[in-house]
Motif scaffolding. Sequence first.
Motif, PDB file in Angstrom:
ATOM      1  N   ARG A 129       0.844  -1.211   0.000  1.00  0.00           N
ATOM      2  CA  ARG A 129       0.000   0.000   0.000  1.00  0.00           C
ATOM      3  C   ARG A 129       0.874   1.255   0.000  1.00  0.00           C
ATOM      4  NH1 ARG A 129      -4.841   0.267  -0.341  1.00  0.00           N
ATOM      5  NH2 ARG A 129      -5.940  -1.701  -0.487  1.00  0.00           N
ATOM      6  N   ASN A 130       1.923   1.241   0.807  1.00  0.00           N
ATOM      7  CA  ASN A 130       2.789   2.416   0.855  1.00  0.00           C
ATOM      8  C   ASN A 130       3.549   2.609  -0.442  1.00  0.00           C
ATOM      9  OD1 ASN A 130       2.216   3.511   3.370  1.00  0.00           O
ATOM     10  ND2 ASN A 130       3.459   1.964   4.386  1.00  0.00           N
ATOM     11  N   LEU A 131       3.992   1.507  -1.048  1.00  0.00           N
ATOM     12  CA  LEU A 131       4.700   1.617  -2.327  1.00  0.00           C
ATOM     13  C   LEU A 131       3.810   2.289  -3.369  1.00  0.00           C
ATOM     14  CD1 LEU A 131       6.655  -1.708  -2.930  1.00  0.00           C
ATOM     15  CD2 LEU A 131       7.582   0.572  -2.596  1.00  0.00           C
ATOM     16  N   GLY A 133       1.769   4.544  -2.892  1.00  0.00           N
ATOM     17  CA  GLY A 133       1.622   5.966  -2.621  1.00  0.00           C
ATOM     18  C   GLY A 133       2.910   6.766  -2.770  1.00  0.00           C
ATOM     19  N   VAL A 134       4.013   6.070  -3.047  1.00  0.00           N
ATOM     20  CA  VAL A 134       5.290   6.777  -3.204  1.00  0.00           C
ATOM     21  C   VAL A 134       5.248   7.599  -4.495  1.00  0.00           C
ATOM     22  CG1 VAL A 134       7.756   6.462  -3.625  1.00  0.00           C
ATOM     23  CG2 VAL A 134       6.599   5.064  -1.917  1.00  0.00           C
ATOM     24  N   PRO A 135       5.601   8.897  -4.449  1.00  0.00           N
ATOM     25  CA  PRO A 135       5.568   9.720  -5.665  1.00  0.00           C
ATOM     26  C   PRO A 135       6.451   9.117  -6.755  1.00  0.00           C
ATOM     27  CG  PRO A 135       6.002  11.071  -3.729  1.00  0.00           C
ATOM     28  CD  PRO A 135       6.067   9.656  -3.283  1.00  0.00           C
ATOM     29  N   SER A 136       6.000   9.272  -8.011  1.00  0.00           N
ATOM     30  CA  SER A 136       6.704   8.573  -9.083  1.00  0.00           C
ATOM     31  C   SER A 136       8.148   9.055  -9.236  1.00  0.00           C
ATOM     32  CB  SER A 136       5.943   8.721 -10.397  1.00  0.00           C
ATOM     33  OG  SER A 136       5.819  10.075 -10.732  1.00  0.00           O
ATOM     34  N   ILE A 137       8.415  10.320  -8.901  1.00  0.00           N
ATOM     35  CA  ILE A 137       9.780  10.812  -9.091  1.00  0.00           C
ATOM     36  C   ILE A 137      10.753  10.131  -8.126  1.00  0.00           C
ATOM     37  CG2 ILE A 137       9.626  12.811  -7.534  1.00  0.00           C
ATOM     38  CD1 ILE A 137      11.207  14.316  -9.811  1.00  0.00           C
ATOM     39  N   VAL A 138      10.228   9.657  -6.983  1.00  0.00           N
ATOM     40  CA  VAL A 138      11.094   8.947  -6.042  1.00  0.00           C
ATOM     41  C   VAL A 138      11.546   7.603  -6.637  1.00  0.00           C
ATOM     42  CG1 VAL A 138      11.178   7.861  -3.763  1.00  0.00           C
ATOM     43  CG2 VAL A 138      10.157  10.111  -4.018  1.00  0.00           C
ATOM     44  N   TYR A 139      10.644   6.962  -7.430  1.00  0.00           N
ATOM     45  CA  TYR A 139      11.068   5.762  -8.136  1.00  0.00           C
ATOM     46  C   TYR A 139      12.196   6.087  -9.117  1.00  0.00           C
ATOM     47  CZ  TYR A 139       7.292   2.883  -6.375  1.00  0.00           C
ATOM     48  OH  TYR A 139       6.473   2.165  -5.562  1.00  0.00           O
TER      49      TYR A 139
ATOM     50  N   GLY B 236       3.617  15.348  -4.361  1.00  0.00           N
ATOM     51  CA  GLY B 236       4.557  14.542  -5.127  1.00  0.00           C
ATOM     52  C   GLY B 236       4.450  14.701  -6.630  1.00  0.00           C
ATOM     53  N   THR B 238       4.985  15.853 -10.231  1.00  0.00           N
ATOM     54  CA  THR B 238       6.197  16.450 -10.780  1.00  0.00           C
ATOM     55  C   THR B 238       6.005  17.156 -12.111  1.00  0.00           C
ATOM     56  OG1 THR B 238       7.462  14.700  -9.741  1.00  0.00           O
ATOM     57  CG2 THR B 238       8.566  15.981 -11.425  1.00  0.00           C
ATOM     58  N   MET B 268      13.759  18.970  -8.320  1.00  0.00           N
ATOM     59  CA  MET B 268      14.336  17.670  -8.667  1.00  0.00           C
ATOM     60  C   MET B 268      14.343  17.478 -10.173  1.00  0.00           C
ATOM     61  SD  MET B 268      12.539  15.485  -5.690  1.00  0.00           S
ATOM     62  CE  MET B 268      13.167  13.886  -6.113  1.00  0.00           C
ATOM     63  N   PHE B 296       9.663  11.886   0.184  1.00  0.00           N
ATOM     64  CA  PHE B 296       9.249  10.528   0.538  1.00  0.00           C
ATOM     65  C   PHE B 296       8.652  10.508   1.941  1.00  0.00           C
ATOM     66  CE2 PHE B 296      10.447   6.404   2.450  1.00  0.00           C
ATOM     67  CZ  PHE B 296       9.735   5.557   1.620  1.00  0.00           C
ATOM     68  N   THR B 299       5.141  12.362   2.063  1.00  0.00           N
ATOM     69  CA  THR B 299       4.025  11.599   1.498  1.00  0.00           C
ATOM     70  C   THR B 299       3.750  10.351   2.323  1.00  0.00           C
ATOM     71  OG1 THR B 299       5.557  10.544  -0.039  1.00  0.00           O
ATOM     72  CG2 THR B 299       4.310  12.402  -0.862  1.00  0.00           C
ATOM     73  N   LEU B 300       4.813   9.756   2.894  1.00  0.00           N
ATOM     74  CA  LEU B 300       4.616   8.550   3.714  1.00  0.00           C
ATOM     75  C   LEU B 300       3.721   8.857   4.907  1.00  0.00           C
ATOM     76  CD1 LEU B 300       5.565   5.573   3.975  1.00  0.00           C
ATOM     77  CD2 LEU B 300       7.270   6.390   5.582  1.00  0.00           C
ATOM     78  N   ASN B 303       0.171   9.387   3.691  1.00  0.00           N
ATOM     79  CA  ASN B 303      -0.477   8.145   3.259  1.00  0.00           C
ATOM     80  C   ASN B 303      -0.858   7.274   4.443  1.00  0.00           C
ATOM     81  OD1 ASN B 303      -0.176   8.928   0.643  1.00  0.00           O
ATOM     82  ND2 ASN B 303       1.645   7.688   0.265  1.00  0.00           N
TER      83      ASN B 303
END
Lengths: 320, 317
Positions: A129-131, A133-139, B236, B238, B268, B296, B299-300, B303
Amino acid sequence: MTVRTIGSPVTQEMVRRALEGRQVNIINPLVALLLLISLLASLAILVVLLWDVVAKSLPVWEGRGWSVITNDLSPRPAETGMIQGILGSVMLTGIVVVLSFPLGVAAAIYLEEYARDTRITRLLVANIRNLAGVPSIVYGLLGLSVFVKLILEGLAGQVSGRTLIAGGLTLSMLVLSIMVITTQEALRAVPLAIREASFGVGATPWQTIRHHVLPVASPAIFTGSVLALARAFGESAPLLLAGAVLSTFFAAPEGTSLIDLVLEEKYTALPIIIYNWSRQPQQEYVALTAAAIVALLVILLVVNAGAILARDALERRNRM
Amino acid sequence: MGRNMLDTSVSLDLSGDRRRLRRERTIRWLFLSAGVFTILVSVAIVLSLVGEAVTFLQSIASEIDEGLGSLIADGWFPRRDRFDLRTIIWHTLAVSIIAMLVATPLGLGAAVYLSEYAKPGVRRVLKPVLEILAGIPSVVLGYFALRFITPDILRNLWDGTQQSNLMAAGIGVGILIIPLVSSVSEDAMQAVPRALREASYGLGAKKWHTSLRVVFPAALSGIVASLILGLSRAIGETMVVAIAAGATGGSLLQLNPLYGGQTMTGAMASLAIGSDQVAGGVAAFQSLFFVGLLLFLMTLVLNIGSERLVRRFRQRY
């Protein structure tokens, strides 16, 4: 004979009003109207957006025809085209299918069909679930530091790790959690009775999943996966970091094998071209960007519509 | 007849076919390892962010004259060793607040209408509109903000609007999160038991009263969760910001939404474009990861907060 009523006409009128409520109820339709307007606002935005993009792209289609699609990128706006971006996006999506589909479906099968409610299961579920919600730029940062820098430039010793495989791996990580969640939902929708019947005649868990659960869930898994892939196709923020080069790409000589192309050559993607063109100061690029957006939206529309039609066909076959 | 009872006894081996059991175990193990892989992804994200962020802090502490003081400087100019966090955080907040001002009324209004008012036929036509809107890639909204919202709307309202500005970016992000807000809060309202509505009608309440004063408050925790989720997406996001808010290279802190400025994600993206040839600045490249780590964590927290609210909601009904 006359009908006798009690009280004066004034009292009668007062009683009638008290029973029927205020004469004109303005609040009820007003609230309904306001709510409808807020929903129609989204429709209006969508229509204006599509109309604006199509209108701005018209000069390109009229002046250039198909060459804006089929030409290679060029510094001259009159000759540039987006075919490299389309090919790059298609190949990226291919990598995402190969990697994230089996992993995502397998993880979902474990969570729905095997896992008991233990602390580890709860950790897995919360993590997925947390993955999501991680913003795409962090990936993109993950891709940059792990795939580009650590694996390709470090372990594999490449001069530049900004290759198609780095972008594909990055997008796969992004899509993985969505893939797990949609597959979980599809599996959860399969009636428990089907599993019980299968276990009842002595089937093993894998036989039950393979022959009974997956066939029923497959249309929903299929559509969910295609929607997740469409998301990957339009995604650009992680690619900015994990290697899609902005101006020149695919300088690969004729006859480079597909494997070398994926592992070693620079690449770009359609959304990255849109980003790059939208930032160019020259006026020609306003229409060119709009044309690229139209191409992107048409591809997404065809893919999504195809997925929905295929799901309906699969469901019809299942019912027979 | 001296029949021995023991002769009729049958011994059955119920432990199953050993080969089949082994295969079952292998398959189960394969599926489990796919699940464990998702944990590895999280670990890799955290490790790479934290590792480079620490390198960043160390190198600015040792190699720049102002040391850690450069985290509070005049503006965000990573190539000139000025990493003012206040600038990018305030700009991010400005864009997110504008986005929420757009998405909250439109998203919640749409949710109440779809959940409480819409007849099935209307619903079938209007609900896909939100789904299509949800499927539009964010680069497209970036272009829309830059080439339509700014010139055709904002410039008509306020003359001094810059070509790239926080307002257009905020509106673009807001449009992007309308479908998220409306679908999560519609789910919350659908989960409110029918009995509550019936009780309200039974007491003589009207439709609007039932929808807004009974169902809406009953679904409040789910609705708040949808707004928190929307805020997290807005922070988040971009591409819209990178295209429409402008200020490549760096920006000073300014809170006029009609002027350009760099947000966390915008900073970024603009670092990423230049990261092939990081010109000048000892830590410009690592600052990318430091900002990424902040993003990160923000947002964590959001969420997890919204997840908690949704769970509390599910438990109640």
